[in-house]
Design an enzyme around this catalytic site. Structure first.
Site, PDB file in Angstrom:
ATOM      1  CE  LYS A 157      -2.495   1.771   3.633  1.00 39.48           C
ATOM      2  NZ  LYS A 157      -3.675   2.028   4.482  1.00 39.48           N
ATOM      3  CG  HIS A 213     -12.540   9.410   7.411  1.00 42.88           C
ATOM      4  ND1 HIS A 213     -13.616   9.661   6.599  1.00 42.88           N
ATOM      5  CD2 HIS A 213     -11.869   8.374   6.845  1.00 42.88           C
ATOM      6  CE1 HIS A 213     -13.597   8.818   5.582  1.00 42.88           C
ATOM      7  NE2 HIS A 213     -12.554   8.022   5.708  1.00 42.88           N
ATOM      8  CG  ASN A 249     -13.345  14.103  19.242  1.00 40.01           C
ATOM      9  OD1 ASN A 249     -12.477  13.252  19.125  1.00 40.01           O
ATOM     10  ND2 ASN A 249     -13.428  15.135  18.421  1.00 40.01           N
ATOM     11  CB  SER A 301      -4.264  12.732  15.465  1.00 39.67           C
ATOM     12  OG  SER A 301      -5.345  12.658  14.602  1.00 39.67           O
ATOM     13  CG  MET A 328      -8.664   0.965  17.048  1.00 36.75           C
ATOM     14  SD  MET A 328      -7.784  -0.607  16.897  1.00 36.75           S
ATOM     15  CE  MET A 328      -7.583  -0.740  15.142  1.00 36.75           C
ATOM     16  CG  ASP A 340      -0.988   5.739  12.902  1.00 42.64           C
ATOM     17  OD1 ASP A 340      -0.621   6.782  13.491  1.00 42.64           O
ATOM     18  OD2 ASP A 340      -1.776   5.769  11.939  1.00 42.64           O
ATOM     19  N   GLY A 388      -3.972  -1.750  18.060  1.00 43.05           N
ATOM     20  CA  GLY A 388      -4.105  -1.935  16.603  1.00 43.05           C
ATOM     21  C   GLY A 388      -3.251  -0.911  15.879  1.00 43.05           C
TER      22      GLY A 388
END
Ligand code: NAD
Length: 325
Positions: free
Chosen positions: A71, A141, A163, A203, A223, A226, A296
């Site tokens: 990817k 999103h 949030n 984020s 999640m 990253d 994750g």
């Protein structure tokens, strides 16, 4: 000469790959990774010094599913102003027997559906069966995909959400309404006190959920983290939980466990690949009181797995565009 390259557009991916197919593909590839049948290659991610973009490759090979590819894509922060999604990606699949390009698959929708499938797989295998309240930290999103997929894993009766940017919550509330679940915007502490399953998908670079706020028996799917430096939950919560991940190497370097590892409060050996639970090698949740945490991090093999589903279905259903090089 190849049989032609299957080209699958964003619109066709959305029609072809539903949540159930993504769940099955991601569960299978996590199992293959834990058996050593599938492996991810080192990730490349670079600031290219143009348009503030981060660009990179995630690639791997699944010997069980015979999926080879990559990817390619990244993050273009100025895209939103152009009416485009900031995250952009495309999947290339190759014939592992010949190296010929087999498929070119749009990756934006697939990224969201495969990320939601990962937390869903963790909920299916690790959350208490009697979980009733789903807690969402994050409302961007990905959060919308996460909520839809998670809601299918247990008989949830309610969604509680928090949030950092409250103005984003109404969009998540609309998803909850669409799937028939009551939605309540709550404080972080209240979310921890109520939720049986918590998904974090922000984020953030600072913990948003502290260890003391989470009740016994909760399953948490982290999640959003990253990248090196990102963090969504208290390192003490990671240390307190039984920790599972998609890939240990990523978890300790760019995932949520990086901070507890750096602090020395957990060791690499304390983390279990979720594939071991899928393969029946690890029992998963040991008691109703245990806090389980799935980190994750997002691996390339997840992308290849769902892109392969899209390419195969597009070819089978005769809707694939085909080109030859
Ligand atoms: P988005 O821009 O649509 O939403 C961002 C979310 O993070 C919102 O909830 C926002 O309120 C919050 N946020 C923004 N800046 C923040 C800050 N400084 N501190 C705390 N929270 C902040 O993004 P998205 O597409 O929903 O992605 C969310 C996160 O998920 C990102 O970090 C992205 O890199 C990550 N992600 C992970 C995977 C994976 O496989 N694990 C896959 C895709 C995206």
């Amino acid at each position: 000469m190849s049989d032609g390259i299957v080209v699958v557009t964003e619109a066709d991916c959305q029609k072809l790959v539903g949540r159930a197919q993504a769940f099955d593909a991601v569960e299978a590839v996590f199992g293959a990774m834990a058996r050593g049948d599938a492996y991810n290659f080192p990730v490349i991610r670079e600031a290219i010094g143009y348009a503030d973009a981060l660009y990179g490759f995630k690639s791997g090979f699944d010997k069980a599913g015979l999926t080879l590819g990559l990817k390619s894509g990244g993050y273009w922060p100025g895209n939103m102003d152009k009416g485009l999604t900031n995250h952009q990606s495309t999947v290339f699949l190759f014939n592992p027997g010949t190296g010929q390009l087999k498929a070119l698959v749009a990756g934006n929708y697939l990224t969201a559906v495969r990320t939601a499938a990962a937390s869903s797989v963790s909920i299916a295998h690790l959350a208490r069966k009697d979980a009733k309240v789903l807690g969402m930290i994050g409302a961007g999103h990905q959060a919308q995909f996460q909520l839809r997929a998670a809601a299918e894993q247990r008989d949830f009766e309610k969604v509680v959400a928090w949030n950092p940017h409250p103005d984003m919550l109404p969009k998540l509330a609309a998803v909850a309404e669409d799937i028939g679940l009551p939605f309540e915007a709550v404080s972080q502490e209240e979310l921890g006190a109520q939720a049986d399953v918590i998904i974090t998908i922000t984020s953030a670079f600072e913990p948003l959920l502290m260890a003391d706020w989470v009740k016994p028996g909760t399953h948490i799917a982290c999640m959003g983290t990253d990248t090196k430096g990102k963090q969504e939950v208290d390192a003490a919560l990671v240390a307190k939980a039984t920790v599972f991940t998609d890939e240990i190497a990523q978890s300790i370097s760019i995932g949520e466990t990086q901070h507890a590892i750096a602090a020395g409060s957990i060791k690499e050996g304390d983390i279990t690949p979720i594939g071991d639970v899928i393969n029946g090698k690890h029992a998963g949740r040991a008691s109703a009181e245990e806090i389980t945490l799935f980190d994750g991090t997002g691996v390339g093999l997840q992308d290849l797995a769902v892109a392969d589903v899209a390419a195969n279905l597009a070819a089978e259903q005769g809707i694939a565009q085909k080109v030859t090089l």
